[in-house]
Design a protein around this motif. Structure first.
Motif, PDB file in Angstrom:
ATOM      1  N   LYS A  86       0.828  -1.207   0.000  1.00  0.00           N
ATOM      2  CA  LYS A  86       0.000   0.000   0.000  1.00  0.00           C
ATOM      3  C   LYS A  86       0.867   1.265   0.000  1.00  0.00           C
ATOM      4  CE  LYS A  86      -4.171  -1.690  -0.105  1.00  0.00           C
ATOM      5  NZ  LYS A  86      -5.118  -1.358  -1.199  1.00  0.00           N
ATOM      6  N   ARG A  87       1.971   1.248   0.737  1.00  0.00           N
ATOM      7  CA  ARG A  87       2.872   2.413   0.709  1.00  0.00           C
ATOM      8  C   ARG A  87       3.420   2.625  -0.699  1.00  0.00           C
ATOM      9  NH1 ARG A  87       5.400   0.035   4.989  1.00  0.00           N
ATOM     10  NH2 ARG A  87       4.577   0.645   7.015  1.00  0.00           N
ATOM     11  N   MET A  88       3.824   1.547  -1.347  1.00  0.00           N
ATOM     12  CA  MET A  88       4.374   1.655  -2.691  1.00  0.00           C
ATOM     13  C   MET A  88       3.327   2.148  -3.687  1.00  0.00           C
ATOM     14  SD  MET A  88       6.868  -1.713  -2.874  1.00  0.00           S
ATOM     15  CE  MET A  88       7.633  -1.268  -4.438  1.00  0.00           C
ATOM     16  N   ASN A  89       2.051   2.011  -3.328  1.00  0.00           N
ATOM     17  CA  ASN A  89       0.972   2.506  -4.175  1.00  0.00           C
ATOM     18  C   ASN A  89       0.452   3.865  -3.721  1.00  0.00           C
ATOM     19  OD1 ASN A  89      -0.091   0.513  -6.409  1.00  0.00           O
ATOM     20  ND2 ASN A  89       0.646  -0.746  -4.704  1.00  0.00           N
ATOM     21  N   GLY A  90       1.221   4.549  -2.875  1.00  0.00           N
ATOM     22  CA  GLY A  90       0.935   5.935  -2.553  1.00  0.00           C
ATOM     23  C   GLY A  90       0.084   6.183  -1.334  1.00  0.00           C
ATOM     24  N   PHE A  91      -0.311   5.146  -0.598  1.00  0.00           N
ATOM     25  CA  PHE A  91      -1.154   5.351   0.574  1.00  0.00           C
ATOM     26  C   PHE A  91      -0.336   5.809   1.784  1.00  0.00           C
ATOM     27  CE2 PHE A  91      -3.817   2.638  -2.010  1.00  0.00           C
ATOM     28  CZ  PHE A  91      -5.103   3.070  -1.722  1.00  0.00           C
ATOM     29  N   ASN A  92      -0.983   6.573   2.636  1.00  0.00           N
ATOM     30  CA  ASN A  92      -0.421   6.960   3.923  1.00  0.00           C
ATOM     31  C   ASN A  92      -0.778   5.848   4.900  1.00  0.00           C
ATOM     32  OD1 ASN A  92       0.863   8.644   5.778  1.00  0.00           O
ATOM     33  ND2 ASN A  92      -1.023   9.721   6.315  1.00  0.00           N
ATOM     34  N   VAL A  93       0.170   4.961   5.164  1.00  0.00           N
ATOM     35  CA  VAL A  93      -0.126   3.707   5.857  1.00  0.00           C
ATOM     36  C   VAL A  93       0.194   3.792   7.349  1.00  0.00           C
ATOM     37  CG1 VAL A  93       0.407   1.244   5.995  1.00  0.00           C
ATOM     38  CG2 VAL A  93       0.262   2.363   3.761  1.00  0.00           C
ATOM     39  N   LEU A  94      -0.823   3.538   8.154  1.00  0.00           N
ATOM     40  CA  LEU A  94      -0.638   3.378   9.599  1.00  0.00           C
ATOM     41  C   LEU A  94      -0.496   1.888   9.886  1.00  0.00           C
ATOM     42  CD1 LEU A  94      -0.612   4.266  12.544  1.00  0.00           C
ATOM     43  CD2 LEU A  94      -3.121   4.302  12.491  1.00  0.00           C
ATOM     44  N   HIS A  95       0.674   1.508  10.416  1.00  0.00           N
ATOM     45  CA  HIS A  95       0.967   0.100  10.698  1.00  0.00           C
ATOM     46  C   HIS A  95       1.660   0.043  12.062  1.00  0.00           C
ATOM     47  CE1 HIS A  95       3.053  -3.885   9.340  1.00  0.00           C
ATOM     48  NE2 HIS A  95       1.923  -4.117   9.979  1.00  0.00           N
ATOM     49  N   PRO A  96       0.889  -0.015  13.140  1.00  0.00           N
ATOM     50  CA  PRO A  96       1.462   0.056  14.479  1.00  0.00           C
ATOM     51  C   PRO A  96       1.637  -1.314  15.146  1.00  0.00           C
ATOM     52  CG  PRO A  96      -0.886   0.484  14.581  1.00  0.00           C
ATOM     53  CD  PRO A  96      -0.578   0.107  13.155  1.00  0.00           C
ATOM     54  N   MET A  97       2.336  -1.307  16.257  1.00  0.00           N
ATOM     55  CA  MET A  97       2.531  -2.530  17.030  1.00  0.00           C
ATOM     56  C   MET A  97       2.536  -2.173  18.519  1.00  0.00           C
ATOM     57  SD  MET A  97       2.989  -5.668  17.714  1.00  0.00           S
ATOM     58  CE  MET A  97       2.802  -6.337  16.078  1.00  0.00           C
ATOM     59  N   GLY A  98       2.006  -3.102  19.318  1.00  0.00           N
ATOM     60  CA  GLY A  98       1.992  -2.916  20.765  1.00  0.00           C
ATOM     61  C   GLY A  98       1.865  -4.263  21.451  1.00  0.00           C
ATOM     62  N   TRP A  99       1.456  -4.226  22.726  1.00  0.00           N
ATOM     63  CA  TRP A  99       1.526  -5.429  23.548  1.00  0.00           C
ATOM     64  C   TRP A  99       0.280  -5.559  24.423  1.00  0.00           C
ATOM     65  CZ3 TRP A  99       5.644  -7.905  21.719  1.00  0.00           C
ATOM     66  CH2 TRP A  99       6.628  -7.121  21.102  1.00  0.00           C
ATOM     67  N   ASP A 100      -0.342  -6.713  24.343  1.00  0.00           N
ATOM     68  CA  ASP A 100      -1.508  -7.039  25.173  1.00  0.00           C
ATOM     69  C   ASP A 100      -0.959  -7.580  26.489  1.00  0.00           C
ATOM     70  OD1 ASP A 100      -4.067  -7.528  25.960  1.00  0.00           O
ATOM     71  OD2 ASP A 100      -4.401  -9.238  24.651  1.00  0.00           O
ATOM     72  N   ALA A 101      -0.568  -6.671  27.380  1.00  0.00           N
ATOM     73  CA  ALA A 101       0.449  -7.002  28.378  1.00  0.00           C
ATOM     74  C   ALA A 101      -0.061  -7.416  29.753  1.00  0.00           C
ATOM     75  CB  ALA A 101       1.392  -5.806  28.541  1.00  0.00           C
ATOM     76  N   PHE A 102      -1.309  -7.083  30.094  1.00  0.00           N
ATOM     77  CA  PHE A 102      -1.848  -7.546  31.370  1.00  0.00           C
ATOM     78  C   PHE A 102      -2.264  -9.012  31.243  1.00  0.00           C
ATOM     79  CE2 PHE A 102      -3.141  -3.117  32.965  1.00  0.00           C
ATOM     80  CZ  PHE A 102      -2.194  -3.129  33.968  1.00  0.00           C
TER      81      PHE A 102
END
Length: 824
Positions: free
Chosen positions: A66-82
């Motif tokens: 999607k980035r290579m096709n011009g989109f502003n891509v939100l791709h986050p990561m986090g932790w389900d930590a409890f």
């Protein structure tokens, strides 16, 4: 350029570049189309496994494409930590859950970075971070204010030796997983979310989510379980009061011969006569130790006990014995079931075991069932019998008429029932989000004032695994002054179910540093909904349903303007090895670290994407991993050999190419078209990779000679090949792109575009049939007319054999593919 591919060197180089440049950091940009790509965040258990590698590689391909096709891509990561595992580890290792959790996060973060996943790490969050869970406490209080959070009595699993509540997963064959003591059911006050208020809307929207797998939607519909029927009161014999049942089969009411109650039903002991009490109490105790899932299983042995009391069938006047039955659950309907053994298989098995009466009230069309000789219940529609004025009606018509009859006589009411029950969120554990409530003997339940938020988890806590909730023993936490009257009070020591944290994390990713509330509405309006969500089918009716519920609540609280959180959903398959899902218990795990060390992350990614479509299970193959590694080495060698030619290549002139160059260019643009469609529309990564492999073969077979035009075609082909590989094997592709002389990265250049004219075949292979059977094939120019193809077919000696002595009735032509001659 090194002649030999060295994955460790290449991957460390590009991971460092991406981190230093914050290459995947994104921000709100109204001038660009956004694309929010999200994989379900992991629990920080200590190490990633091959399931993680596959899941996150799938998501990363889409994000990079999607980035290579011009989109502003939100791709986050986090932790389900409890959650419970951290607390159990603290008990086992004599550490603190926070230390164990954050150590695991640090290690797993490093593992994910080694995979080259294109995350915006500036948006990273962990649900055990105070900056996250403090806002959840505010949301809880707002839900409490709206009546969506409430407290009531409910049964929990209780280990008398450990003096603690156990989750269902910690109960093994009726015993505590830790000390092997027999687990009891204990009534405790518990907090709930009123998800049932949204049951109708949650169900309705399952018909408005075309981007979700139908399998998941069906599971949610069944879990919500909307059913139409009647509530009917069965008066108690010789006593005041009645037993209320909900049934969708009011057409069988005349055949009800006994009553089955859930052992947990409030009337269970009340209706038990003194002579039956010891047997009934023993049965209740036995059933309470049985897991709910087993009680609803088809192969459960049906068991029960007579209470000694009777109720009255309201339409027949039959005196019906009241039993407790192990297969009846309190949390479905009213916890009481009118038993019709001739027309319900569970009731039939129960009646056979306890010699209870049977009465046929629905006959199969054209047959006559005899209750004495029945071998199983008859559950299909039929003709009403032994049902008074309703005899002779179809059972379908009788449902509505009997419902109307019961209403008119005051015996019952038409009712809609939902299987869905309110969400119990209380956990008697330390490592979770504290429920922000205080109990005062004078003022009752007092929400923690907003100015006093957050309620912070204390750090100085002893973890022994015994004596109940550790928080309850921390006086500095549990003892507090009442915010209303100032008198001594006690703080709630229950913490929230970890599914609460995972029900809105995707919204916090939109604004992880926002300090004025849980959600920045402006950011949420830009990024939400999640365009593509990826995760396991096992979350279909827990996390995915809760996240939908929470989004609707947040909408009604004014935080967002959306109805649903996830536009499209992909449920990826499992990783299978030696015929079973990879797991430590089965001893069939493959260590991602060892795999990356030997072959590189790009090989691990390529194999996990090539071996099966994302939604299917992936059968692990060491040979397949070797094959993926050999392919990358082959491409590397190809670029190494062609680099001098590519560097000297002139400007491409498509109109001045020889036949071989045209043929290669045709393969190239057909490949670009296929890979674009396979990745962008279908997520068929395996076939996209296969198409690139075929293109590589075509390049190896091409003889450039000394023709400058051939060099230009090779340059176009090799560069497009590298760009198409970039989402799958990003380190490898970036290095080759750089070697080919490009300053900007592959994402800066963008996705290659295919030339429709170049992708057209010059010749077509048309299949020839006679009366639908394959009889030959013919090669014709790509622009051949149907008439010319017919002429070629009729002139073909192989076809003429099947036409002798017959008349051509008609000709069916499928353009470019098939010609069928119908003769008679």
């Amino acid at each position: 350029m090194e002649e030999k591919y060295q994955p460790k060197v290449v991957e460390e180089k590009w991971q460092s570049v991406w981190e230093d440049n914050k290459s995947f950091k994104v921000s709100h940009d109204a001038a660009r189309s956004k694309y929010y790509l999200l994989e379900m965040f992991p629990y920080p258990s200590g190490r990633i496994h091959m399931g993680h590698v596959r899941n996150y590689s799938i998501g990363d391909v889409v994000a990079r494409f999607k980035r290579m096709n011009g989109f502003n891509v939100l791709h986050p990561m986090g932790w389900d930590a409890f959650g419970m595992p951290a607390e159990n580890a603290a008990i086992q290792h004599k550490s603190h859950p926070a230390v164990w959790t954050y150590d695991n996060i640090a290690y797993m973060r490093g593992q994910l970075k080694k995979l080259g996943l294109s995350y915006d790490w500036d948006r990273e969050l962990a649900t055990c971070d105070l900056d996250y869970y403090k806002w959840e406490q505010r949301l809880f209080l707002q839900m409490y204010e709206k009546g969506l959070a409430y407290k009531r009595n409910a049964a929990v699993n209780w280990c008398p030796k450990c003096e603690t509540v156990l989750a269902n997963e910690q109960v093994e064959d009726g015993c505590c997983w830790r000390c092997d003591s027999e687990v009891n059911q204990k009534e405790l006050d518990q907090w709930f979310f009123r998800i049932t208020d949204y049951a109708e809307e949650l169900l309705d929207w399952t018909n408005k989510l075309p981007g979700w797998p139908e399998r998941v939607l069906v599971m949610q519909r069944n879990w919500i379980g909307k059913s139409y029927g009647c509530e009917i009161d069965f008066a108690l014999d010789g006593k005041a009061g009645a037993i209320r049942v909900f049934t969708t089969r009011q057409d069988t009411l005349f055949g009800a011969t006994f009553m089955s109650l859930a052992p947990e039903h409030p009337l269970a002991l009340e209706l038990t006569t003194d002579d039956r009490r010891s047997e009934v109490e023993a049965f209740i105790d036995k059933v309470r130790k049985t897991e709910k899932a087993k009680r609803t299983a088809d192969d459960l042995e049906k068991e029960g006990v007579f209470t000694g009391s009777y109720c009255i069938n309201p339409v027949t006047g039959r005196k019906m014995p009241v039993y407790l039955a192990n297969f009846v659950l309190l949390d479905y309907g009213t916890g009481a079931v009118m038993a019709v053994p001739t027309h319900d298989q569970r009731d039939f098995e129960f009646a056979q075991k306890y010699d209870l009466p049977l009465q046929v009230v629905i006959q199969p069309p054209g047959e006559q069932l005899d209750a004495v000789n029945m071998k199983a219940a008859y559950t299909d529609p039929g003709i009403m019998a032994n049902s008074g004025e309703f005899d002779g009606l179809s059972s379908t018509d009788a449902k509505e008429k009997i419902a109307d009859y019961l209403g008119a006589k005051g015996l019952g009411t038409k009712t809609v029932n939902f299987r869905l029950r309110d969400w119990l969120i209380s956990r008697q554990r330390y490592w979770g989000n504290p429920i922000p409530v205080i109990y005062c003997d004078c003022c009752g339940v007092v929400p923690v004032p907003e100015k006093d938020l957050p309620v912070v988890l204390p750090k100085d806590v002893a973890f022994t695994g015994e004596g109940g909730n550790p928080l309850a023993r921390v006086e500095s936490f549990a003892k507090v002054a009442c915010p209303k009257c100032g008198k001594p009070a006690r703080r709630e020591t229950d913490t929230m179910d970890t599914f609460v944290q995972s029900s809105w994390y995707f919204l916090r990713y939109c604004c992880p540093s926002f300090n004025n509330g849980p959600i920045d509405k402006q950011e949420a309006e830009y990024w939400m909904s999640v365009d593509q969500y990826i995760g396991g089918i096992e979350h279909a009716v827990l996390h995915l349903l809760y996240a939908r519920f929470f989004t609707k609540v947040l909408r009604d609280l004014g935080y967002v303007d959306i109805d649903e959180p996830f536009t499209n959903l992909l449920t990826q398959g499992m990783v299978i090895k030696d015929g079973a899902k990879m797991s430590k218990s089965k001893g069939n795990v493959v260590d991602p670290d060892a795999l990356i060390q030997k072959y590189g992350a790009d090989t691990a990614r390529l194999f996990s994407l090539f071996a099966a479509p994302p939604e299917k299970d992936l059968d692990w193959s060491d040979h397949g991993v070797d094959g993926s590694y050999r392919f990358l080495n082959r491409v590397w060698k190809l670029v190494f050999e062609l680099k001098p030619l590519v560097e000297k290549a002139g400007r491409l002139d498509p109109g001045n190419l020889g036949d071989d160059a045209k043929a290669l260019r045709r393969v190239l643009h057909k490949t670009i078209r296929k890979v674009t469609e396979d990745v962008g529309e279908r997520f068929h990564f395996n076939t996209a990779i296969s198409a690139i492999m075929e293109l590589v073969n075509a390049v190896f077979s091409f003889e450039p000679k000394n023709d400058p035009a051939n060099g230009a075609v090779l340059k176009e082909t090799v560069e497009a090949m590298v760009l198409m590989l970039a989402p799958f094997v990003p380190h490898f592709a970036e290095e080759l792109w750089h070697i080919l002389g490009h300053e900007g990265g592959v994402e800066v250049h963008g996705w290659p575009k295919y030339d429709a004219a170049a992708a057209v075949d010059e010749e077509l292979l048309v299949v020839l049939q006679v009366n639908g059977k394959l009889r030959g094939k013919v090669t014709v120019p790509a622009d051949a007319t149907q008439e010319s193809i017919e002429q070629a077919a009729l002139a073909d000696p192989k076809i003429q054999v099947y036409l002798e002595g017959k008349t051509v009735r008609k000709v069916i032509y499928v353009p470019g593919k098939l010609l069928n001659i119908v003769v008679g």
